[in-house]
Enzyme design. Sequence first.
Site, PDB file in Angstrom:
ATOM      1  CE1 TYR A 164     -38.223  37.065  15.505  1.00  0.00           C
ATOM      2  CE2 TYR A 164     -37.881  36.846  17.886  1.00  0.00           C
ATOM      3  CZ  TYR A 164     -38.275  36.075  16.389  1.00  0.00           C
ATOM      4  OH  TYR A 164     -37.594  34.614  15.710  1.00  0.00           O
ATOM      5  N   GLY A 165     -40.022  40.574  19.717  1.00  0.00           N
ATOM      6  CA  GLY A 165     -41.255  39.701  20.565  1.00  0.00           C
ATOM      7  C   GLY A 165     -42.607  40.262  20.900  1.00  0.00           C
ATOM      8  CE  LYS A 168     -41.209  35.110  15.051  1.00  0.00           C
ATOM      9  NZ  LYS A 168     -41.663  34.864  13.987  1.00  0.00           N
ATOM     10  CB  ALA A 197     -29.240  25.316  14.772  1.00  0.00           C
TER      11      ALA A 197
HETATM   12  P1  NAI Z   1     -33.207  32.571   8.394  1.00  0.00           P
HETATM   13  O1  NAI Z   1     -33.100  34.136   8.617  1.00  0.00           O
HETATM   14  O2  NAI Z   1     -32.334  31.487   7.926  1.00  0.00           O
HETATM   15  O3  NAI Z   1     -34.991  32.794   7.487  1.00  0.00           O
HETATM   16  C1  NAI Z   1     -35.543  33.281   8.162  1.00  0.00           C
HETATM   17  C2  NAI Z   1     -35.713  33.702   5.704  1.00  0.00           C
HETATM   18  O4  NAI Z   1     -36.564  34.941   5.418  1.00  0.00           O
HETATM   19  C3  NAI Z   1     -34.653  34.106   5.150  1.00  0.00           C
HETATM   20  O5  NAI Z   1     -34.393  32.801   4.059  1.00  0.00           O
HETATM   21  C4  NAI Z   1     -35.249  35.434   4.909  1.00  0.00           C
HETATM   22  O6  NAI Z   1     -34.516  35.944   3.314  1.00  0.00           O
HETATM   23  C5  NAI Z   1     -36.895  35.224   4.853  1.00  0.00           C
HETATM   24  N1  NAI Z   1     -37.192  36.807   4.152  1.00  0.00           N
HETATM   25  C6  NAI Z   1     -37.297  38.381   5.543  1.00  0.00           C
HETATM   26  N2  NAI Z   1     -37.526  38.751   4.913  1.00  0.00           N
HETATM   27  C7  NAI Z   1     -38.580  38.463   4.084  1.00  0.00           C
HETATM   28  C8  NAI Z   1     -39.609  39.277   3.826  1.00  0.00           C
HETATM   29  N3  NAI Z   1     -40.083  40.641   3.229  1.00  0.00           N
HETATM   30  N4  NAI Z   1     -40.196  38.494   2.687  1.00  0.00           N
HETATM   31  C9  NAI Z   1     -39.933  37.157   2.524  1.00  0.00           C
HETATM   32  N5  NAI Z   1     -38.651  36.530   3.080  1.00  0.00           N
HETATM   33  C10 NAI Z   1     -38.205  36.914   3.532  1.00  0.00           C
HETATM   34  O7  NAI Z   1     -33.661  32.116  10.153  1.00  0.00           O
HETATM   35  P2  NAI Z   1     -34.958  30.474  10.758  1.00  0.00           P
HETATM   36  O8  NAI Z   1     -34.028  30.701  12.168  1.00  0.00           O
HETATM   37  O9  NAI Z   1     -35.423  29.822   9.859  1.00  0.00           O
HETATM   38  O10 NAI Z   1     -36.204  31.172  11.738  1.00  0.00           O
HETATM   39  C11 NAI Z   1     -37.635  31.287  10.498  1.00  0.00           C
HETATM   40  C12 NAI Z   1     -38.244  31.905  11.722  1.00  0.00           C
HETATM   41  O11 NAI Z   1     -38.590  30.994  13.015  1.00  0.00           O
HETATM   42  C13 NAI Z   1     -38.588  32.736  11.716  1.00  0.00           C
HETATM   43  O12 NAI Z   1     -39.336  33.193  11.471  1.00  0.00           O
HETATM   44  C14 NAI Z   1     -38.092  33.404  12.853  1.00  0.00           C
HETATM   45  O13 NAI Z   1     -38.566  34.320  13.599  1.00  0.00           O
HETATM   46  C15 NAI Z   1     -38.579  31.816  13.481  1.00  0.00           C
HETATM   47  N6  NAI Z   1     -38.146  31.532  14.609  1.00  0.00           N
HETATM   48  C16 NAI Z   1     -36.402  30.861  14.100  1.00  0.00           C
HETATM   49  C17 NAI Z   1     -36.267  30.478  15.635  1.00  0.00           C
HETATM   50  C18 NAI Z   1     -34.601  29.697  15.549  1.00  0.00           C
HETATM   51  O14 NAI Z   1     -34.308  29.441  17.133  1.00  0.00           O
HETATM   52  N7  NAI Z   1     -34.166  29.489  14.177  1.00  0.00           N
HETATM   53  C19 NAI Z   1     -36.449  30.558  17.325  1.00  0.00           C
HETATM   54  C20 NAI Z   1     -37.977  31.014  17.006  1.00  0.00           C
HETATM   55  C21 NAI Z   1     -38.259  32.017  16.155  1.00  0.00           C
END
Ligand code: NAI
Length: 303
Positions: A164-165, A168, A197
């Site tokens: 992941y890192g 990113k 969250a």
């Molecule tokens: P989440 O898991 O709620 O949302 C991620 C979404 O991406 C999901 O709805 C999933 O179905 C979709 N997804 C996965 N693979 C896919 C693909 N191949 N094509 C299209 N959609 C796809 O997670 P969250 O927390 O909302 O994360 C959103 C972004 O923020 C991510 O990139 C995550 O790495 C990044 N992030 C989040 C942090 C946090 O504290 N929540 C911290 C640092 C980064």
Amino acid sequence: MAISFTNRVAIVTGAGGGLGRAYALELGRRGARVVVNDLGASRDGSGRSDVAGEVVEEIVAAGGEAMANGASVTEYDQMEEMVARTREAWGGVHILINNAGILRDRSFAKMEPADFELVVKIHLIGSAFATKACWDTMREQNYGRVLMTASSTGLFGNFGQANYGAAKLGLAGLTKTLYLEGAKNNIRVNTLAPVAATRMTEEMFPEQAFKLFSPESVTAAALFLVSDDAPTNAIVGAGAGVYHSVWVTMNRGACLAPEQRTVEGVAEHWATICDRSADFVPQAGSEQSQVILELLQAGPTSG
Ligand code: NAI
């Protein structure tokens, strides 16, 4: 003054839940036509469901305009098709928020190569593919706002998240070249490192903190970074109402005399090589060579 997105067309990847959903809802509320992309995967990338359709319904119920797209960001032809359909329906693409992502956490010692590959593929290659699919449209329009989603893991590291890192920090790197290539066509590219969250982080936060770290507080920064007056080449952190910036800096280092250009010479000058008192923020990679030439011209560094 209120920041409006009227007459803008925005694509948000992974917008079926968590942060992406919050971005899509707010873009819709502020007048953008929103493509809600999501294939409805579980946190580790497996499974499929129509979460994108549900978010579209929410946007429409609030008086906005949106369409669902169930493509995977890892498939370039699907990204091209998503952009083609968007153009057909709404005539362009002004904003792209690359947000889709999954986790496959394990210590590097225990991580399967396939888990490394998949995480890099979805975050890094997926963001590059979605951006590439929009790029010509943005160039033709002389307008584009692209946001990459990085993470503190990419910028600073985190145990158990090597895959992941790597992906990113790669996204911050992608921003740094695309901002240069997009500049003449008014395409601005930024990187966001959120803390929120969501299901991705639910084990990380105690219940009290879970409420504090709302996706909506990150949305404020995300939308500013894709607005008309967005900066470009910024790396912004956001969580729970705190906003900061992160910088890739370098120092001027030391020019060693010819006889000191040895392993021992580097060891002896290590303190000067690492001295951060005159750090600066290069705006392009070529500045490294410029600094080298300047130091060579000035002659060996004393001390
Ligand atoms: P989440 O898991 O709620 O949302 C991620 C979404 O991406 C999901 O709805 C999933 O179905 C979709 N997804 C996965 N693979 C896919 C693909 N191949 N094509 C299209 N959609 C796809 O997670 P969250 O927390 O909302 O994360 C959103 C972004 O923020 C991510 O990139 C995550 O790495 C990044 N992030 C989040 C942090 C946090 O504290 N929540 C911290 C640092 C980064």
